[in-house]
Design an enzyme around this catalytic site. Structure first.
Site, PDB file in Angstrom:
ATOM      1  N   PHE A   1       1.594  -1.415   8.397  1.00  0.00           N
ATOM      2  CA  PHE A   1       1.857  -1.449   9.849  1.00  0.00           C
ATOM      3  C   PHE A   1       1.631  -2.885  10.298  1.00  0.00           C
ATOM      4  O   PHE A   1       0.702  -3.539   9.829  1.00  0.00           O
ATOM      5  CB  PHE A   1       0.892  -0.524  10.604  1.00  0.00           C
TER       6      PHE A   1
ATOM      7  N   LEU B   1      -5.894  -2.039  -1.172  1.00  0.00           N
ATOM      8  CA  LEU B   1      -5.642  -1.987   0.272  1.00  0.00           C
ATOM      9  C   LEU B   1      -6.196  -3.253   0.944  1.00  0.00           C
ATOM     10  O   LEU B   1      -7.272  -3.222   1.527  1.00  0.00           O
ATOM     11  CB  LEU B   1      -6.350  -0.729   0.787  1.00  0.00           C
TER      12      LEU B   1
ATOM     13  N   HIS C   1      -1.157   0.193  15.346  1.00  0.00           N
ATOM     14  CA  HIS C   1      -0.035   0.645  14.518  1.00  0.00           C
ATOM     15  C   HIS C   1       1.321   0.334  15.139  1.00  0.00           C
ATOM     16  O   HIS C   1       2.343   0.526  14.506  1.00  0.00           O
ATOM     17  CB  HIS C   1      -0.122   2.164  14.275  1.00  0.00           C
TER      18      HIS C   1
ATOM     19  N   PHE D   1      -1.653  -4.608  10.964  1.00  0.00           N
ATOM     20  CA  PHE D   1      -2.514  -4.986   9.837  1.00  0.00           C
ATOM     21  C   PHE D   1      -2.221  -6.408   9.352  1.00  0.00           C
ATOM     22  O   PHE D   1      -2.912  -6.937   8.486  1.00  0.00           O
ATOM     23  CB  PHE D   1      -2.357  -4.012   8.664  1.00  0.00           C
TER      24      PHE D   1
ATOM     25  N   GLU E   1      -4.514  -6.746   2.952  1.00  0.00           N
ATOM     26  CA  GLU E   1      -3.269  -7.432   3.320  1.00  0.00           C
ATOM     27  C   GLU E   1      -3.248  -8.887   2.882  1.00  0.00           C
ATOM     28  O   GLU E   1      -2.212  -9.405   2.455  1.00  0.00           O
ATOM     29  CB  GLU E   1      -3.023  -7.325   4.829  1.00  0.00           C
TER      30      GLU E   1
ATOM     31  N   GLU F   1       0.842  -1.197   0.000  1.00  0.00           N
ATOM     32  CA  GLU F   1       0.000   0.000   0.000  1.00  0.00           C
ATOM     33  C   GLU F   1       0.880   1.252   0.000  1.00  0.00           C
ATOM     34  O   GLU F   1       1.721   1.412   0.893  1.00  0.00           O
ATOM     35  CB  GLU F   1      -0.898  -0.022   1.247  1.00  0.00           C
TER      36      GLU F   1
END
Lengths: 367, 325
Positions: B83, B58, B129, B86, B60, B29
């Site tokens: 991050f 977007l 995050h 995710f 994962e 991303e």
């Protein structure tokens, strides 16, 4: 304030059910419904389609026998799905990459794995995954192959292989998993050569199709990814083949991915491990599908043309079953997988701890 | 040789692997035009083109599935998870699919993926995050987990990870991205995987740490040196597998050990190190194994982060406790 709502959601919802009829070439009464497509097949083609379905059903019957004898591991019955599985896989070329789901072992064999390897896969032996075919092993996680298919298709495109695509399968339940959307969406966003096939056989183990989604068709799920999709009569091998072939031609022409939903039925249980379909569906549910049987349908056409006979089929089935018996004997000869070998193949360079474990198991296994 | 930040060292490594091997691909991303949200991939799309460095939708699981498939068809993917929090979305693709490829096919098919992802607290990011999630992945056979503590190692370990034919989870410490600089050799060099590094030699006690806690541990070692306490600091660098031999050798010399991690204490890397010591070096010890870790809470919201993350003071306290046992 007006009483009329700004949006008529009910009308939009109703419009979703306004979908074309599934594509068909041969109907349940073995009548040709699309003469042009039907005429594109030679007599030899028709016989070949029939042979493949007879082969798959014989494979199913013999494998179930082996399963009852306790000679198989995990096995997902395929009876009823011959048109969907053989029709689509016959449109594949050797250089295509197959990403099958666990019920797609017959396609894997058609694509180049041996029956012995398929049996070893069922029994949980690594040799069952070492086939030469350009394929992944049958996938257990129902949406995962869709994601990987996008990657394989991108790899094919980047490798500039112009006459190759990625074929992948899941079932109706698989379309509920987010990965199936992610895979289609990636394939669409990157316009890569992938063919997504949903074999809608009515049930995800015991959960019926209508409980998977409020979407009127599963084919519609591709619309959100910007991918053309179509429903096909999954009990009609001529339609399944013709649609898969057309999809492959469209994809190899550089037009990006396609999704096909085949409307089929699994006659038996989800797996040989013991779910009882009588708990979740009635004879009334199932009988209409038996009447649509893909073998009965094509057999009638062939018999009318004088291209097929019961004797011929019986002999064929006998030969196929004899070959499956040879295959399982081959599988029986393969020594069990060793833990030391498993440890060796976990990393290219075993970790220090693994090296110790390997030594330990080599010693244990030599006793 | 030039002074470079951790992030510049990583960019440098990516530039080298893209240059060296035309099969390497970077995607994720915002990694393309934007150069990544931290600018880790800055300039790489410009230099190598959109075929080699590209943005993805977007998602994962989709990114990691793409990586698996590309890896199977002869490419060497370096996907980025923006991050680490995710990565939960991609656990099946990483653990259930990618890490098992060699095993499944007895090495006849593999997918050499290097997953890069930032992790770690101290920068007051939003929820999900900063979590230190290494322990979820260190229990995965077939997957290496690499966590560099400084710019020099970050470059050398990343090149080694990409060149490795098995999947690697390469975890980049968010706080270190711009907070430290090292002299970084120009061009290619590698730092070996699976090898811990004795970053500071000492004879009174061993600290085993990784990631940002290595630097906290060095601070403690510097401080205690003033009191003539000699602390050996080991940086694990690869946290799965753990280099037990280097740890044992140090304990045979110092007879005391403190294990430090930023993550919650439960079932993590530190627990694995402690267990390895109890199996392999317990007779060399003359004090209990000391542990410094974050408490077993959910990762904190930004405001309480600084109290939650173990720092030099807590490490010093634990080291003294074990020394005085």
């Amino acid at each position: 304030m007006a009483n009329e709502p700004i949006v008529d959601f009910e009308a939009i919802k109703n419009d979703l059910t306004n979908v074309p009829k599934p594509i068909q070439v041969l109907n349940e009464s073995a009548e040709v419904t699309d003469q042009e497509v039907f005429d594109s097949f030679s007599d030899d083609d028709l016989v070949e389609f029939m042979k493949k379905m007879v082969w798959e059903r014989a494979l199913h019957e013999q494998t179930m026998n082996f399963s009852r004898q306790g000679r198989m591991g995990f096995y997902a019955p395929t009876e009823g799905e011959e048109a969907s599985e053989m029709g689509t896989v016959l449109a594949m070329k050797k250089q295509d990459y197959l990403l099958p789901a666990y019920r797609d072992v017959p396609q894997l064999i058609q694509h180049g794995a041996t029956v012995t390897e398929a049996y070893l896969w069922s029994r949980g032996h690594v040799i069952g995954n070492k086939f030469k075919a350009r394929s992944l092993m049958p996938q257990i996680i129902i949406g995962a192959a869709y994601n990987e298919a996008a990657g394989v298709a991108m790899g094919i495109k980047k490798n500039k292989e112009e006459d190759a695509i990625a074929f992948t399968y899941t079932g109706d339940g698989g379309t509920s998993q987010g990965d199936s959307y992610e895979g289609m969406n990636f394939a669409g966003a990157f316009q890569v050569p992938a063919l997504f096939i949903v074999q809608n056989n009515g049930f995800a183990i015991s959960t019926p199709r209508k409980k998977q989604t409020a979407a009127p068709t599963l084919a519609q799920k591709a619309v959100a990814a910007g991918i053309p999709s179509v429903q096909v009569d999954g009990m009609d091998i001529l339609a399944c083949y013709a649609v898969a072939k057309a999809a492959r031609d469209y994809i190899t022409a550089g037009n990006g991915p396609v999704m096909i939903e085949t409307l089929t039925y699994r006659y038996g249980a989800h797996s040989s491990a013991g779910d009882d379909p009588k708990r979740y569906r009635t004879k009334e549910d199932t009988q209409p599908w038996f009447d649509k049987d893909p073998l009965i349908r094509l057999r009638k056409v062939l018999e009318d043309k004088g291209l097929w006979s019961d004797e011929q089929e019986d002999k064929m089935v006998e030969e196929y079953k004899a070959s499956f018996k040879d295959s399982i004997k081959e599988a029986d000869k393969v020594a069990p997988d060793k833990v030391s070998d498993m440890l060796k193949r976990t990393f290219e360079i075993p970790t220090p701890e693994m090296r110790k474990e390997i030594e330990k198991f080599v010693e244990k296994e030599s006793k | 040789m030039a002074k470079k930040t951790y992030i510049q060292a990583i960019t440098d490594a990516l530039d080298i692997v893209l240059e060296d091997d035309p099969k390497t691909l970077i995607f994720g991303e915002d990694v393309g035009k934007n150069g990544g949200v931290f600018r880790t991939t800055q300039g790489l799309q410009e230099k190598y083109g959109e075929d080699r460095v590209f943005d993805t939708p977007l998602a994962e699981s989709g990114i990691l599935g793409l990586a698996t498939g590309l890896g199977l068809t002869g490419w060497r993917p370096i996907p980025e998870i923006q991050f680490m929090g995710f990565s939960f979305e991609a656990v099946d693709q990483i653990v259930g699919q990618e890490a098992r490829m060699r095993f499944r096919f007895d090495g006849t098919k593999t997918s050499p993926v290097t997953i890069r992802t930032p992790y770690g607290g101290g920068t007051h990011t939003a929820e999900m995050h900063a979590d230190n999630l290494e322990s979820y992945f260190t229990g995965t056979p077939g997957l290496r987990v690499v966590m560099p503590s400084n710019p020099y190692d970050a470059k050398g370990l990343l090149i080694s990870s990409v060149e490795n034919n098995d999947p690697v989870l390469f975890m980049e410490n968010l706080k270190l991205y711009r907070s430290m600089k090292d002299d970084i050799p120009d061009g290619k060099y590698t730092v070996p995987l699976d090898k811990a590094n004795v970053v500071r030699e000492g004879s009174d006690i061993t600290i085993v740490a990784y990631g940002a806690e290595v630097n906290e541990s060095i601070k403690v070692a510097d401080k205690l040196a003033e009191d003539n306490i000699s602390v050996e600091v080991i940086d694990l660098r690869t946290v799965s597998p753990i280099d037990s031999e280097t740890i044992f050798k140090s304990i045979e010399k110092t007879h005391k050990v403190v294990i430090v991690q930023e993550a919650q204490k439960m079932a993590g890397v530190g627990a694995q190190v402690a267990s390895a010591i109890s199996e392999g070096a317990v007779l060399s010890l003359d004090a209990p194994v000391g542990r410094v870790a974050a408490p077993n809470s959910v990762y904190p919201f930004a405001q309480s982060e600084d109290y939650w993350i173990p720092g030099a003071d807590e490490i010093e306290e634990k080291v003294k406790e074990i020394l005085n046992y």
